[in-house]
Scaffold this motif. Structure first.
Motif, mmCIF file in Angstrom:
data_model
loop_
_atom_site.group_PDB
_atom_site.id
_atom_site.type_symbol
_atom_site.label_atom_id
_atom_site.label_comp_id
_atom_site.label_asym_id
_atom_site.label_seq_id
_atom_site.Cartn_x
_atom_site.Cartn_y
_atom_site.Cartn_z
ATOM 1 N N LEU A 109 0.818 -1.445 -0.158
ATOM 2 C CA LEU A 109 0.163 -0.051 -0.101
ATOM 3 C C LEU A 109 0.763 1.425 -0.095
ATOM 4 O O LEU A 109 1.668 1.305 0.825
ATOM 5 N N ASN A 110 0.539 1.928 -1.106
ATOM 6 C CA ASN A 110 1.595 3.084 -1.087
ATOM 7 C C ASN A 110 0.955 4.427 -1.284
ATOM 8 O O ASN A 110 -0.017 4.724 -1.980
ATOM 9 N N PHE A 111 1.200 5.198 -0.329
ATOM 10 C CA PHE A 111 0.503 6.658 -0.030
ATOM 11 C C PHE A 111 1.637 7.749 -0.793
ATOM 12 O O PHE A 111 2.694 7.489 -0.592
ATOM 13 N N TRP A 112 0.802 8.443 -1.741
ATOM 14 C CA TRP A 112 1.539 9.009 -2.489
ATOM 15 C C TRP A 112 0.909 10.396 -3.109
ATOM 16 O O TRP A 112 -0.555 10.650 -2.722
ATOM 17 N N ALA A 113 1.295 11.285 -3.695
ATOM 18 C CA ALA A 113 0.723 12.541 -4.148
ATOM 19 C C ALA A 113 1.455 12.976 -5.437
ATOM 20 O O ALA A 113 2.726 12.758 -5.896
ATOM 21 N N THR A 114 0.660 13.790 -6.374
ATOM 22 C CA THR A 114 1.170 13.811 -7.580
ATOM 23 C C THR A 114 2.273 15.141 -7.537
ATOM 24 O O THR A 114 3.331 15.294 -8.337
ATOM 25 N N TRP A 115 2.159 15.900 -6.344
ATOM 26 C CA TRP A 115 3.200 17.105 -6.181
ATOM 27 C C TRP A 115 4.179 16.567 -5.494
ATOM 28 O O TRP A 115 5.184 17.440 -5.124
ATOM 29 N N PRO A 153 -3.983 -0.773 -9.197
ATOM 30 C CA PRO A 153 -5.026 0.108 -8.899
ATOM 31 C C PRO A 153 -4.478 1.543 -8.100
ATOM 32 O O PRO A 153 -3.655 1.341 -7.347
ATOM 33 N N VAL A 154 -5.326 2.535 -8.309
ATOM 34 C CA VAL A 154 -4.967 3.977 -7.509
ATOM 35 C C VAL A 154 -6.399 4.270 -7.210
ATOM 36 O O VAL A 154 -7.227 4.213 -7.961
ATOM 37 N N VAL A 155 -6.390 4.670 -5.855
ATOM 38 C CA VAL A 155 -7.656 5.115 -5.120
ATOM 39 C C VAL A 155 -7.441 6.518 -4.591
ATOM 40 O O VAL A 155 -6.047 6.714 -4.506
ATOM 41 N N LEU A 156 -8.395 7.295 -4.173
ATOM 42 C CA LEU A 156 -8.342 8.616 -3.722
ATOM 43 C C LEU A 156 -8.492 8.511 -2.090
ATOM 44 O O LEU A 156 -9.479 8.140 -1.855
ATOM 45 N N GLY A 157 -7.345 8.813 -1.381
ATOM 46 C CA GLY A 157 -7.434 8.857 0.022
ATOM 47 C C GLY A 157 -7.989 10.048 0.502
ATOM 48 O O GLY A 157 -8.828 9.771 1.583
ATOM 49 N N ARG A 205 2.422 -10.008 -9.710
ATOM 50 C CA ARG A 205 1.286 -10.155 -9.523
ATOM 51 C C ARG A 205 0.661 -11.594 -9.958
ATOM 52 O O ARG A 205 -0.249 -12.214 -9.301
ATOM 53 N N ALA A 206 1.499 -12.214 -10.731
ATOM 54 C CA ALA A 206 1.142 -13.774 -11.071
ATOM 55 C C ALA A 206 1.453 -14.616 -9.821
ATOM 56 O O ALA A 206 0.831 -15.557 -9.614
ATOM 57 N N LYS A 207 2.275 -14.140 -9.126
ATOM 58 C CA LYS A 207 2.552 -14.685 -7.755
ATOM 59 C C LYS A 207 1.731 -14.306 -6.477
ATOM 60 O O LYS A 207 1.988 -14.644 -5.450
ATOM 61 N N GLY A 208 0.791 -13.702 -6.718
ATOM 62 C CA GLY A 208 -0.418 -13.266 -5.701
ATOM 63 C C GLY A 208 -0.191 -11.772 -5.053
ATOM 64 O O GLY A 208 -0.903 -11.639 -4.327
ATOM 65 N N TRP A 209 0.856 -11.255 -5.509
ATOM 66 C CA TRP A 209 1.239 -9.732 -4.670
ATOM 67 C C TRP A 209 0.124 -8.807 -5.326
ATOM 68 O O TRP A 209 -0.212 -8.852 -6.650
ATOM 69 N N GLN A 210 -0.196 -7.900 -4.607
ATOM 70 C CA GLN A 210 -1.022 -6.594 -5.116
ATOM 71 C C GLN A 210 -0.302 -5.383 -4.639
ATOM 72 O O GLN A 210 0.624 -5.376 -3.711
ATOM 73 N N VAL A 211 -0.555 -4.334 -5.440
ATOM 74 C CA VAL A 211 0.135 -2.999 -5.158
ATOM 75 C C VAL A 211 -1.280 -2.115 -5.465
ATOM 76 O O VAL A 211 -2.054 -2.380 -6.064
ATOM 77 N N LEU A 212 -1.268 -1.205 -4.251
ATOM 78 C CA LEU A 212 -2.472 -0.228 -4.313
ATOM 79 C C LEU A 212 -1.810 1.207 -4.092
ATOM 80 O O LEU A 212 -1.279 1.315 -3.020
ATOM 81 N N GLY A 213 -2.238 1.823 -5.112
ATOM 82 C CA GLY A 213 -1.531 3.454 -4.857
ATOM 83 C C GLY A 213 -2.498 4.307 -4.333
ATOM 84 O O GLY A 213 -4.075 4.231 -4.856
ATOM 85 N N LEU A 214 -2.489 4.789 -3.016
ATOM 86 C CA LEU A 214 -3.490 5.733 -2.261
ATOM 87 C C LEU A 214 -3.028 6.885 -2.483
ATOM 88 O O LEU A 214 -2.257 7.428 -1.843
ATOM 89 N N ALA A 215 -3.724 7.711 -3.286
ATOM 90 C CA ALA A 215 -3.246 9.172 -3.628
ATOM 91 C C ALA A 215 -3.888 10.165 -2.809
ATOM 92 O O ALA A 215 -5.096 10.257 -2.369
#
Length: 190
Positions: A82-88, A136-140, A107-117
């Motif tokens: 889970l990566n918390f990030w921002a465009t700035w 996937p990227v979601v809005l935090g 990802r084929a090994k089951g890993w997930q990455v989610l960007g929480l902007a």
């Protein structure tokens, strides 16, 4: 002709003073360097996560960039970065290609990455048009910033990445830009 370590026209007391000045400046520089390193370590220190925060994450839902809702419970059961990030945030933007490559490779090994902007929706949408990501990227919003603090990012620094094990527990955390070495180490630890 005699050879001496003292320059012509400079008496030994001036040479001694110059030597002491150099030693003092070297010591002051070393102290400043250590103080700077200490400040950086303090700023990048990850605090303890609040006991209820991992569960609060799994109970949460976030709006995706396209307006869809992502229930975090749907991501439980497999390792998640889970990566918390921002465009700035320059380090955030610099690490996104690395995260994208990690996701593509694992990802084929089951890993997930989610960007929480932690950013405005319009900024994130515009950014993703220029730099599409496979994960996937979601809005935090403000809730995402509070979640980040609850997970141990008490200073609110970005980027902030949390690795969750398949059982939903926190496995690793880092404030600051991830490196390839970090990701290799984290991958091997699960």
């Amino acid at each position: 002709m005699s050879h001496s370590s003292v320059e012509p026209g400079v008496d030994s007391s001036q040479a001694l003073q110059a030597s002491r000045r150099r030693l003092f400046l070297w010591g002051a520089g070393a102290a400043a360097g250590l103080a700077g390193a200490g400040l950086a370590a303090w700023r990048l220190r990850v605090a303890d996560a609040q006991a209820d925060q991992p569960q609060a994450l799994w109970d949460a839902s976030f709006e995706g960039v396209g307006g869809e809702t992502l229930q975090m419970a749907s991501m439980r059961g497999r390792p998640l970065l889970l990566n918390f990030w921002a465009t700035w945030c320059p380090p955030c933007v610099q690490e996104l290609p690395l995260l994208n490559a990690f996701y593509g490779e694992h990802r084929a090994k089951g890993w997930q990455v989610l960007g929480l902007a932690i950013d405005q929706p319009a900024n994130v949408q515009k950014f993703l048009q220029r730099m599409p990501l496979d994960f996937p990227v979601v809005l935090g919003g403000l809730g995402g910033a509070e979640l980040s603090r609850g997970l141990g990012n008490d200073k609110g620094g970005l980027p902030f990445t949390v690795m969750f094990a398949a059982d939903g527990s926190i496995s690793k955390r880092k404030i600051g830009q991830l490196t390839e070495k970090d990701l290799e180490s984290w991958f091997k630890s699960v």
